[in-house]
Design a protein around this motif. Structure first.
Motif, PDB file in Angstrom:
ATOM      1  N   MET A 252     147.749  78.525  45.753  1.00 12.02           N
ATOM      2  CA  MET A 252     148.856  78.070  44.886  1.00 12.02           C
ATOM      3  C   MET A 252     148.568  78.452  43.437  1.00 12.02           C
ATOM      4  O   MET A 252     147.440  78.369  42.973  1.00 12.02           O
ATOM      5  N   ASP A 253     149.630  78.866  42.768  1.00 10.93           N
ATOM      6  CA  ASP A 253     149.526  79.234  41.364  1.00 10.93           C
ATOM      7  C   ASP A 253     149.010  78.038  40.550  1.00 10.93           C
ATOM      8  O   ASP A 253     149.464  76.910  40.725  1.00 10.93           O
ATOM      9  N   GLU A 254     148.032  78.320  39.680  1.00 11.02           N
ATOM     10  CA  GLU A 254     147.438  77.237  38.880  1.00 11.02           C
ATOM     11  C   GLU A 254     148.490  76.450  38.105  1.00 11.02           C
ATOM     12  O   GLU A 254     148.478  75.234  38.065  1.00 11.02           O
ATOM     13  N   LEU A 255     149.402  77.210  37.510  1.00 14.39           N
ATOM     14  CA  LEU A 255     150.397  76.545  36.660  1.00 14.39           C
ATOM     15  C   LEU A 255     151.370  75.681  37.463  1.00 14.39           C
ATOM     16  O   LEU A 255     151.864  74.677  36.963  1.00 14.39           O
ATOM     17  N   GLU A 256     151.617  76.089  38.698  1.00 10.82           N
ATOM     18  CA  GLU A 256     152.516  75.275  39.533  1.00 10.82           C
ATOM     19  C   GLU A 256     151.878  73.932  39.846  1.00 10.82           C
ATOM     20  O   GLU A 256     152.534  72.898  39.842  1.00 10.82           O
ATOM     21  N   LEU A 257     150.592  73.991  40.095  1.00  6.57           N
ATOM     22  CA  LEU A 257     149.851  72.748  40.354  1.00  6.57           C
ATOM     23  C   LEU A 257     149.909  71.843  39.119  1.00  6.57           C
ATOM     24  O   LEU A 257     150.134  70.638  39.208  1.00  6.57           O
ATOM     25  N   LEU A 258     149.735  72.481  37.982  1.00  4.88           N
ATOM     26  CA  LEU A 258     149.759  71.740  36.726  1.00  4.88           C
ATOM     27  C   LEU A 258     151.144  71.142  36.492  1.00  4.88           C
ATOM     28  O   LEU A 258     151.281  70.000  36.061  1.00  4.88           O
ATOM     29  N   LYS A 259     152.159  71.922  36.801  1.00  6.07           N
ATOM     30  CA  LYS A 259     153.537  71.476  36.594  1.00  6.07           C
ATOM     31  C   LYS A 259     153.828  70.230  37.423  1.00  6.07           C
ATOM     32  O   LYS A 259     154.485  69.298  36.966  1.00  6.07           O
ATOM     33  N   LYS A 260     153.320  70.236  38.656  1.00  6.08           N
ATOM     34  CA  LYS A 260     153.541  69.102  39.544  1.00  6.08           C
ATOM     35  C   LYS A 260     152.972  67.824  38.915  1.00  6.08           C
ATOM     36  O   LYS A 260     153.603  66.782  38.897  1.00  6.08           O
ATOM     37  N   ASP A 261     151.787  67.981  38.367  1.00 14.05           N
ATOM     38  CA  ASP A 261     151.134  66.821  37.764  1.00 14.05           C
ATOM     39  C   ASP A 261     151.786  66.435  36.434  1.00 14.05           C
ATOM     40  O   ASP A 261     151.895  65.263  36.085  1.00 14.05           O
ATOM     41  N   TRP A 262     152.221  67.464  35.711  1.00 12.85           N
ATOM     42  CA  TRP A 262     152.819  67.287  34.378  1.00 12.85           C
ATOM     43  C   TRP A 262     153.990  66.320  34.421  1.00 12.85           C
ATOM     44  O   TRP A 262     154.190  65.509  33.534  1.00 12.85           O
ATOM     45  N   LYS A 263     154.774  66.432  35.480  1.00  8.95           N
ATOM     46  CA  LYS A 263     155.955  65.564  35.622  1.00  8.95           C
ATOM     47  C   LYS A 263     155.544  64.090  35.739  1.00  8.95           C
ATOM     48  O   LYS A 263     156.299  63.199  35.359  1.00  8.95           O
ATOM     49  N   ASN A 264     154.364  63.865  36.277  1.00 10.09           N
ATOM     50  CA  ASN A 264     153.927  62.468  36.449  1.00 10.09           C
ATOM     51  C   ASN A 264     153.245  61.881  35.226  1.00 10.09           C
ATOM     52  O   ASN A 264     152.988  60.686  35.179  1.00 10.09           O
ATOM     53  N   THR A 265     152.928  62.758  34.245  1.00 10.23           N
ATOM     54  CA  THR A 265     152.164  62.237  33.111  1.00 10.23           C
ATOM     55  C   THR A 265     153.010  61.323  32.232  1.00 10.23           C
ATOM     56  O   THR A 265     152.477  60.514  31.492  1.00 10.23           O
ATOM     57  N   GLU A 266     154.340  61.488  32.305  1.00  7.46           N
ATOM     58  CA  GLU A 266     155.232  60.747  31.409  1.00  7.46           C
ATOM     59  C   GLU A 266     154.951  59.249  31.391  1.00  7.46           C
ATOM     60  O   GLU A 266     155.042  58.606  30.355  1.00  7.46           O
ATOM     61  N   THR A 267     154.629  58.712  32.558  1.00  5.32           N
ATOM     62  CA  THR A 267     154.441  57.269  32.642  1.00  5.32           C
ATOM     63  C   THR A 267     153.140  56.819  31.984  1.00  5.32           C
ATOM     64  O   THR A 267     152.967  55.651  31.687  1.00  5.32           O
ATOM     65  N   LYS A 268     152.253  57.780  31.753  1.00 11.05           N
ATOM     66  CA  LYS A 268     150.938  57.398  31.220  1.00 11.05           C
ATOM     67  C   LYS A 268     150.918  57.202  29.715  1.00 11.05           C
ATOM     68  O   LYS A 268     149.965  56.675  29.167  1.00 11.05           O
ATOM     69  N   PHE A 269     151.935  57.686  29.018  1.00  8.34           N
ATOM     70  CA  PHE A 269     151.919  57.580  27.559  1.00  8.34           C
ATOM     71  C   PHE A 269     152.288  56.182  27.091  1.00  8.34           C
ATOM     72  O   PHE A 269     153.139  55.522  27.689  1.00  8.34           O
ATOM     73  N   GLU A 270     151.645  55.808  26.013  1.00 10.12           N
ATOM     74  CA  GLU A 270     151.978  54.533  25.398  1.00 10.12           C
ATOM     75  C   GLU A 270     153.324  54.705  24.693  1.00 10.12           C
ATOM     76  O   GLU A 270     153.488  55.581  23.848  1.00 10.12           O
ATOM     77  N   SER A 271     154.289  53.890  25.070  1.00  9.80           N
ATOM     78  CA  SER A 271     155.632  54.067  24.524  1.00  9.80           C
ATOM     79  C   SER A 271     155.798  53.276  23.230  1.00  9.80           C
ATOM     80  O   SER A 271     155.513  52.082  23.185  1.00  9.80           O
ATOM     81  N   TYR A 272     156.268  53.951  22.195  1.00 13.03           N
ATOM     82  CA  TYR A 272     156.472  53.261  20.913  1.00 13.03           C
ATOM     83  C   TYR A 272     157.818  52.563  20.896  1.00 13.03           C
ATOM     84  O   TYR A 272     158.816  53.116  21.372  1.00 13.03           O
ATOM     85  N   SER A 273     157.845  51.374  20.325  1.00 14.17           N
ATOM     86  CA  SER A 273     159.105  50.648  20.228  1.00 14.17           C
ATOM     87  C   SER A 273     159.835  51.071  18.948  1.00 14.17           C
ATOM     88  O   SER A 273     159.260  51.727  18.078  1.00 14.17           O
ATOM     89  N   ASP A 274     161.094  50.679  18.839  1.00 12.61           N
ATOM     90  CA  ASP A 274     161.887  50.986  17.639  1.00 12.61           C
ATOM     91  C   ASP A 274     161.175  50.539  16.367  1.00 12.61           C
ATOM     92  O   ASP A 274     161.116  51.255  15.382  1.00 12.61           O
ATOM     93  N   SER A 275     160.647  49.304  16.434  1.00 13.49           N
ATOM     94  CA  SER A 275     160.040  48.752  15.222  1.00 13.49           C
ATOM     95  C   SER A 275     158.754  49.479  14.842  1.00 13.49           C
ATOM     96  O   SER A 275     158.307  49.420  13.702  1.00 13.49           O
TER      97      SER A 275
END
Lengths: 164, 210
Positions: free
Chosen positions: B1-24
């Motif tokens: 499997m293409d390295e970048l495709e593997l990375l892309k698969k994981d990349w989509k899941n990273t969103e939940t890992k970020f600390e989300s900033y509030s409006d304030s």
């Protein structure tokens, strides 16, 4: 008016903030630098916001300003350079005990991407975000053909980093 | 499997890992001071403008003998013309700087953004070059002026031997050269450090076109 503008900006930014986080993920190596870059991108977005006319999507516009800030405007602090060196040392050790589990492979992949230069990272970032070559080329200011050529070179480079 | 495709698969899941900033949290962030290179470049250019303007008016304000001399030299149309010209150039540079700063836009493509920053730096460079050449022009000019207007100086020069004159010219050239090298090094240092990464990235994009 100004308050309204602020409000609509913050609302949209809050909704799409993951785009900035992801730019920071690729261009920084530690939490401090991540937050620092996040803040600078936010400042630049807010400054450019009055000129945002809505002829493109807010998120599309964010990609451009975010990457421009990371590649061109942002000044690295000394602390970051040190961590980068540290990371590459760690990478060399890990590469020796390379094993095939997916998690391990991903870890190595992220480290390999971090070794790319700023422009190559931008290409990888837009690729990971499912942007087509047309958008990649207009974001960076190169032709579509050159974007393709460069992308192929980046893929090759990643392969060489992973399998030296 | 293409390295970048593997990375892309994981990349989509990273969103939940970020600390989300509030409006304030975002509100104070957007009003913080920027530390971008454009801002630094802007401060440097303002500093340079102020420096060269001060360098030209401070001697006038502080020394009365200099003031008298200068007032007298304005009677010479060449000198007066040159002064008016140099002030016009300062105004022109302020206008050009303002225009090139306005053209720096973060919503341009990366390459265009880099180009407009480099153009701004060029404006500053030309301004400095202009000031340096004015200084070099003023050395022989004041020499000539002094020769014409000051009888004592006139006498010294006419009576000097060729060796003595060569010595004087040598000193003038040497001082000028040292001065030039120091300023040149100073600029290499400031802009070299500040724009190193930008130049590297710009070259990387340019390289693709060849």
């Amino acid at each position: 008016m100004n308050k309204e503008l602020e409000h609509s900006f913050v609302e949209q930014l809050q909704k799409h903030q993951n785009i900035i986080h992801k730019v920071c993920r690729l261009y920084t190596n530690n939490a401090d630098a991540h937050n620092d870059l996040f803040q600078e991108i936010t400042i630049q977005l807010w400054r450019a916001y009055p000129k945002f006319r809505g002829d493109s999507k807010f998120s599309t516009w964010m990609y451009r300003v975010g990457l421009n800030t990371a590649i061109t405007l942002y000044r690295k602090s000394k602390r970051r350079v040190n961590t980068q060196e540290f990371d590459s040392v760690e990478f060399k050790i890990k590469a020796e005990e390379y094993d095939d589990t997916e998690e391990q492979q991903l870890k190595l992949l992220y480290k390999a991407v971090h070794q790319l230069n700023d422009i190559e990272k931008a290409l990888v970032f837009l690729y990971l975000e499912d942007k087509d070559y047309r958008e990649i080329s207009t974001t960076l200011g190169i032709t579509e053909v050159n974007a393709r050529v460069k992308m192929n070179r980046v893929k090759k480079k990643l392969k060489t980093i992973l399998n030296p | 499997m293409d390295e970048l495709e593997l990375l892309k698969k994981d990349w989509k899941n990273t969103e939940t890992k970020f600390e989300s900033y509030s409006d304030s949290e975002i509100y104070p962030m957007m009003h913080k001071k920027s530390s971008s290179i454009v801002k630094t470049l802007f401060y440097i250019s303002i500093g340079e403008l102020v420096f060269w303007i001060l360098a030209s008016i401070l001697p006038y304000l502080l020394s009365s003998t200099f003031r008298e001399k200068l007032d007298k030299s304005y009677e010479n149309p060449l000198f007066l013309g040159l002064s008016i010209f140099s002030y016009a150039v300062i105004l022109l540079f302020i206008y050009l700087l303002f225009k090139s700063y306005k053209s720096i836009s973060t919503t341009d493509s990366a390459k265009r953004l880099m180009e407009s920053i480099l153009r701004t730096r060029k404006v500053i460079k030309y301004y400095v070059l202009f000031n340096l050449s004015m200084i070099f022009l003023s050395i022989p000019l004041s020499f000539y002026f002094e020769y014409q207007e000051n009888p004592e100086f006139h006498k010294v020069i006419t009576e000097a031997t060729t060796t003595q004159m060569l010595f004087v010219y040598g000193i003038i050239i040497l001082v000028g050269a040292v001065f030039l090298i120091i300023i040149w090094l100073f600029y290499r240092l400031i802009y070299g450090i500040l724009l190193k990464r930008l130049n590297r990235n710009y070259d990387e994009l340019k390289k693709l076109e060849v």
